[in-house]
Design an enzyme around this catalytic site. Structure first.
Site, PDB file in Angstrom:
ATOM      1  N   LYS A   1       0.842  -1.202   0.000  1.00 60.12           N
ATOM      2  CA  LYS A   1       0.000   0.000   0.000  1.00 60.12           C
ATOM      3  C   LYS A   1       0.875   1.248   0.000  1.00 60.12           C
ATOM      4  O   LYS A   1       0.648   2.185  -0.773  1.00 60.12           O
ATOM      5  CB  LYS A   1      -0.939  -0.015   1.215  1.00 60.12           C
ATOM      6  CG  LYS A   1      -2.050  -1.043   1.046  1.00 60.12           C
ATOM      7  CD  LYS A   1      -2.791  -1.344   2.338  1.00 60.12           C
ATOM      8  CE  LYS A   1      -3.753  -2.519   2.111  1.00 60.12           C
ATOM      9  NZ  LYS A   1      -4.346  -3.036   3.352  1.00 60.12           N
TER      10      LYS A   1
ATOM     11  N   GLN B   1      -4.297  -1.462   9.713  1.00 60.46           N
ATOM     12  CA  GLN B   1      -4.343  -2.818   9.159  1.00 60.46           C
ATOM     13  C   GLN B   1      -5.009  -3.774  10.151  1.00 60.46           C
ATOM     14  O   GLN B   1      -4.606  -3.865  11.309  1.00 60.46           O
ATOM     15  CB  GLN B   1      -2.914  -3.275   8.816  1.00 60.46           C
ATOM     16  CG  GLN B   1      -2.829  -4.607   8.098  1.00 60.46           C
ATOM     17  CD  GLN B   1      -3.429  -4.575   6.688  1.00 60.46           C
ATOM     18  OE1 GLN B   1      -3.270  -3.611   5.960  1.00 60.46           O
ATOM     19  NE2 GLN B   1      -4.127  -5.635   6.319  1.00 60.46           N
TER      20      GLN B   1
ATOM     21  N   ASP C   1     -10.793   2.910   4.323  1.00 56.02           N
ATOM     22  CA  ASP C   1     -11.290   1.530   4.244  1.00 56.02           C
ATOM     23  C   ASP C   1     -12.812   1.503   4.398  1.00 56.02           C
ATOM     24  O   ASP C   1     -13.434   0.453   4.252  1.00 56.02           O
ATOM     25  CB  ASP C   1     -10.671   0.690   5.371  1.00 56.02           C
ATOM     26  CG  ASP C   1      -9.669  -0.321   4.858  1.00 56.02           C
ATOM     27  OD1 ASP C   1      -9.623  -0.522   3.633  1.00 56.02           O
ATOM     28  OD2 ASP C   1      -8.955  -0.911   5.692  1.00 56.02           O
TER      29      ASP C   1
END
Ligand code: NAP
Length: 295
Positions: free
Chosen positions: A54, A98, A121
């Site tokens: 990422k 994460q 997200d």
């Protein structure tokens, strides 16, 4: 006849180019560089690879990338303080914590500390609610990627029968909302659903997000249906190595389906680029600039 293979890699590469061009324009016209912060707690090897990719992708697109690595035993209050600090930092437009987090940490509390405007997200209750209301501009990355692939390979899905197997917050639930918003007739299935093969055989579009290798069998698939395989499972390849497979019994399914996503190279390829698209959108929104549309 064998199915059309949906080339997620090629679609992702096209979107990447458009995002890079848009980011360059944003910098030239407004001096704005989208910033993505990733937070990783602990050192799970798979998560380390995801987070590194990422960061690398962000930099390749001309974004600013910040990575915060915290030890596995980081206390809850320290993680919350980090997330709040990033939420207040004007040079950071997107924050990705994460998941999964180590067991002693409370994921819901972490999401509550995250500024929804930076929630790239789209996991916060605010963004989930905006999606339900048809007003979200930050949409969960993997479902967004699936919609782009359907747009490219199917076009209008109004009135199509879609079965989504899996109801996670990360994929199944937001995917069902996006499909519904595109006027599909959506059925959601999960571990308590009865007679999955029967439900699957009705589907014009079958979306599998279960996390079980080869779970969806070829004889569940309506001939000519579009099969979207979201699963990423690492299995023993038999030669001391491992390989990635999806949730669909791919080799047999591609002989029945009309189109199918491979694993790897299908849905997974789109996810990271959609994360970058969200970061770009978040940067524009936080600076009162028009949101990039039709990328
Ligand atoms: P998850 O949170 O573990 O959810 C799995 C879902 O599958 C649950 O809703 C579960 O039902 C359902 N399920 C489990 N066993 C089932 C069965 N026997 N019959 C029917 N449904 C069953 O997983 P997730 O995060 O959504 O991920 C699913 C898969 O997609 C994983 O392989 C993951 O690695 C992959 N994934 C890929 C990407 C990507 O970028 N391509 C992104 C996200 C996830 P219950 O709710 O009843 O337990």
């Amino acid at each position: 006849m064998s199915a059309t293979i949906i080339d997620g890699k090629a679609s992702a590469a096209k979107l990447r180019e458009k995002i890079a061009a848009y980011a360059a324009e944003l910098k030239a016209a407004h001096g704005l560089q989208p910033g993505l912060a990733t937070v990783l707690v602990g050192n799970d090897p798979a998560s380390e690879v995801y987070v590194r990719n990422k960061g690398k992708t962000a930099e390749a697109l001309g974004f600013r990338s910040v990575h915060i690595a915290l030890p596995a035993d980081t206390p809850q209050n320290e993680l919350l303080a980090t997330v709040r600090q990033l939420s207040a930092d004007k040079t950071v437009h997107g924050i990705l914590v994460q998941l999964p987090l180590p067991k002693h940490l409370d994921e819901a509390a972490v999401l509550d500390a995250l500024d929804p405007a930076k929630d790239v997200d789209a996991l916060t209750p605010t963004n989930a609610g905006l999606l339900l209301s048809g007003r979200a501009h930050l949409v969960s990355c993997t479902p967004a990627g699936v919609m782009l692939l359907l747009q490219e390979y199917v076009g209008d899905i109004a009135g199509k029968e879609v079965l989504v197997i899996g109801r996670s917050l990360l994929f199944g639930k937001p995917a069902a909302q996006l499909l519904l918003a595109a006027n599909a007739t959506v059925t959601m299935a999960h571990s308590r659903s009865k007679d999955l093969p029967m439900l699957a055989r009705r589907a014009d579009i079958l979306v599998a997000a279960i996390g079980k290798p080869g779970f969806v069998k070829a004889d569940w698939i309506k001939p000519g249906a579009v099969v979207i395989d979201v699963g990423i499972n690492r299995i023993d390849a038999g030669d001391g190595k491992t390989r990635l497979v999806g949730d669909v019994d791919y080799d047999a399914a591609k002989e029945v389906a009309g189109a199918i996503t491979p694993v790897p190279g299908g849905v997974g390829a789109m996810t990271i680029v959609c994360l970058m698209q969200n970061t770009l959108i978040a940067a524009c929104a936080q600076n009162n600039l028009p949101l990039p549309t039709g990328l």
